[in-house]
Design a protein around this motif. Sequence first.
Motif, mmCIF file in Angstrom:
data_model
loop_
_atom_site.group_PDB
_atom_site.id
_atom_site.type_symbol
_atom_site.label_atom_id
_atom_site.label_comp_id
_atom_site.label_asym_id
_atom_site.label_seq_id
_atom_site.Cartn_x
_atom_site.Cartn_y
_atom_site.Cartn_z
ATOM 1 N N SER A 143 0.849 -1.192 0.000
ATOM 2 C CA SER A 143 0.000 0.000 0.000
ATOM 3 C C SER A 143 0.883 1.240 0.000
ATOM 4 N N ASN A 144 0.616 2.154 -0.926
ATOM 5 C CA ASN A 144 1.421 3.367 -1.044
ATOM 6 C C ASN A 144 0.518 4.597 -1.068
ATOM 7 N N PRO A 145 0.601 5.476 -0.055
ATOM 8 C CA PRO A 145 -0.165 6.727 -0.088
ATOM 9 C C PRO A 145 0.341 7.640 -1.206
ATOM 10 N N VAL A 146 -0.563 8.304 -1.897
ATOM 11 C CA VAL A 146 -0.208 9.229 -2.975
ATOM 12 C C VAL A 146 -1.005 10.518 -2.807
ATOM 13 N N ASP A 147 -0.453 11.607 -3.337
ATOM 14 C CA ASP A 147 -1.095 12.912 -3.209
ATOM 15 C C ASP A 147 -2.285 13.071 -4.146
ATOM 16 N N SER A 148 -2.239 12.384 -5.294
ATOM 17 C CA SER A 148 -3.328 12.539 -6.256
ATOM 18 C C SER A 148 -3.455 11.291 -7.112
ATOM 19 N N LEU A 149 -4.670 10.824 -7.290
ATOM 20 C CA LEU A 149 -4.968 9.738 -8.201
ATOM 21 C C LEU A 149 -6.395 9.910 -8.702
ATOM 22 N N THR A 150 -6.677 9.329 -9.857
ATOM 23 C CA THR A 150 -7.982 9.479 -10.493
ATOM 24 C C THR A 150 -8.647 8.124 -10.652
ATOM 25 N N LEU A 151 -9.916 8.043 -10.258
ATOM 26 C CA LEU A 151 -10.696 6.824 -10.398
ATOM 27 C C LEU A 151 -11.709 7.001 -11.513
ATOM 28 N N PRO A 152 -11.909 5.966 -12.324
ATOM 29 C CA PRO A 152 -12.880 6.082 -13.427
ATOM 30 C C PRO A 152 -14.309 6.079 -12.915
ATOM 31 N N ALA A 153 -15.219 6.559 -13.743
ATOM 32 C CA ALA A 153 -16.640 6.521 -13.405
ATOM 33 C C ALA A 153 -17.199 5.129 -13.656
ATOM 34 N N PHE A 154 -18.254 4.774 -12.951
ATOM 35 C CA PHE A 154 -18.979 3.527 -13.192
ATOM 36 C C PHE A 154 -19.729 3.670 -14.515
ATOM 37 N N ASP A 155 -19.456 2.772 -15.464
ATOM 38 C CA ASP A 155 -19.995 2.940 -16.817
ATOM 39 C C ASP A 155 -21.047 1.901 -17.192
ATOM 40 N N LYS A 156 -21.593 1.219 -16.183
ATOM 41 C CA LYS A 156 -22.648 0.235 -16.457
ATOM 42 C C LYS A 156 -24.012 0.819 -16.079
ATOM 43 N N ASN A 157 -25.071 0.093 -16.393
ATOM 44 C CA ASN A 157 -26.404 0.493 -15.975
ATOM 45 C C ASN A 157 -26.578 0.228 -14.486
ATOM 46 N N TYR A 158 -27.055 1.230 -13.778
ATOM 47 C CA TYR A 158 -27.264 1.096 -12.338
ATOM 48 C C TYR A 158 -28.538 0.299 -12.083
ATOM 49 N N ARG A 159 -28.429 -0.799 -11.319
ATOM 50 C CA ARG A 159 -29.598 -1.601 -10.992
ATOM 51 C C ARG A 159 -30.257 -1.036 -9.732
ATOM 52 N N THR A 160 -31.528 -0.669 -9.850
ATOM 53 C CA THR A 160 -32.277 -0.118 -8.719
ATOM 54 C C THR A 160 -33.377 -1.093 -8.323
ATOM 55 N N ARG A 161 -33.377 -1.506 -7.054
ATOM 56 C CA ARG A 161 -34.380 -2.437 -6.554
ATOM 57 C C ARG A 161 -35.342 -1.712 -5.625
ATOM 58 N N PHE A 162 -36.599 -2.166 -5.620
ATOM 59 C CA PHE A 162 -37.646 -1.688 -4.715
ATOM 60 C C PHE A 162 -38.033 -0.231 -4.980
ATOM 61 N N MET A 163 -37.626 0.349 -6.115
ATOM 62 C CA MET A 163 -38.021 1.707 -6.459
ATOM 63 C C MET A 163 -38.359 1.762 -7.940
ATOM 64 N N GLU A 164 -39.316 2.612 -8.296
ATOM 65 C CA GLU A 164 -39.679 2.807 -9.696
ATOM 66 C C GLU A 164 -40.168 4.244 -9.867
ATOM 67 N N PRO A 165 -39.977 4.814 -11.074
ATOM 68 C CA PRO A 165 -40.396 6.202 -11.285
ATOM 69 C C PRO A 165 -41.917 6.342 -11.198
ATOM 70 N N VAL A 166 -42.363 7.477 -10.711
ATOM 71 C CA VAL A 166 -43.789 7.782 -10.593
ATOM 72 C C VAL A 166 -44.106 8.903 -11.575
ATOM 73 N N GLN A 167 -45.095 8.675 -12.424
ATOM 74 C CA GLN A 167 -45.480 9.682 -13.399
ATOM 75 C C GLN A 167 -46.208 10.836 -12.710
ATOM 76 N N GLU A 168 -45.981 12.042 -13.227
ATOM 77 C CA GLU A 168 -46.617 13.224 -12.652
ATOM 78 C C GLU A 168 -48.137 13.116 -12.766
ATOM 79 N N GLY A 169 -48.821 13.381 -11.664
ATOM 80 C CA GLY A 169 -50.275 13.333 -11.633
ATOM 81 C C GLY A 169 -50.850 11.983 -11.264
#
Length: 232
Positions: free
Chosen positions: A205-231
């Motif tokens: 393990s080596n501490p560093v002053d700066s490093l960059t992590l990539p973004a998550f590039d897959k589809n996010y799986r959401t459980r127990f929630m779903e969008p609600v249409q307006e009205g």
Amino acid sequence: MKKIPIIFACVTLIIGYMAAVQFQSHAEPETRDTRNMADLRQALMAEKERQQELNEEISRQQEILNQLEETEDVEDVMADVIENLQEQAGLTEVTGEGLIIQIDLEFDHNYTGGAISSIPPYLLRLLINDLNIQGAEHIAIGNERIVSTTAIREANGRTLVNGNWLSYFPVEVKVISNDPESLHYAIMSSQSREMFIYENMNFSSNPVDSLTLPAFDKNYRTRFMEPVQEGS
């Protein structure tokens, strides 16, 4: 009056999120617990960390509600909230101070086993749990960003992270933390490192002053929630 529906929607979203977390934690069928003391300690530490995160999240959401009630620039507040949530969810590239952990094979002269081609999934999960407990903010294994829905599993004798094959040794783990030095000492004396050594692997393990992590590039799986249409 314009702010009331937005505030109500925010409150509803927070309550729904907390309910979903609670429901998921109790949705699994009861099974006999066969874990040893070390496993139970690890689980207890993970639950304490989870409780702390939930308390911090409640405080953040309360602060957002206070801002919405006190300002006329609702759109600006919500834009900042969305940006912050995207970063927390791992959907954006992040840069900061932290650690670079390099995992490699390490055999002694008594080793008589076969070739080792990949890190077992349980070891990666143990390492991630230890890092999170010790204050890691963002983690990436190789080029794969670790998020709440990351799947780490084995297929055909090799390990997959986010559905992609884990690279061959050495494997690099990047971690962003507010206190890299403390995290470095904690992880080098952790239970996960002992388990890596037991499996004929080790990491530095080596501490560093700066490093960059990539973004998550897959589809996010959401459980127990779903969008609600307006009205509706």
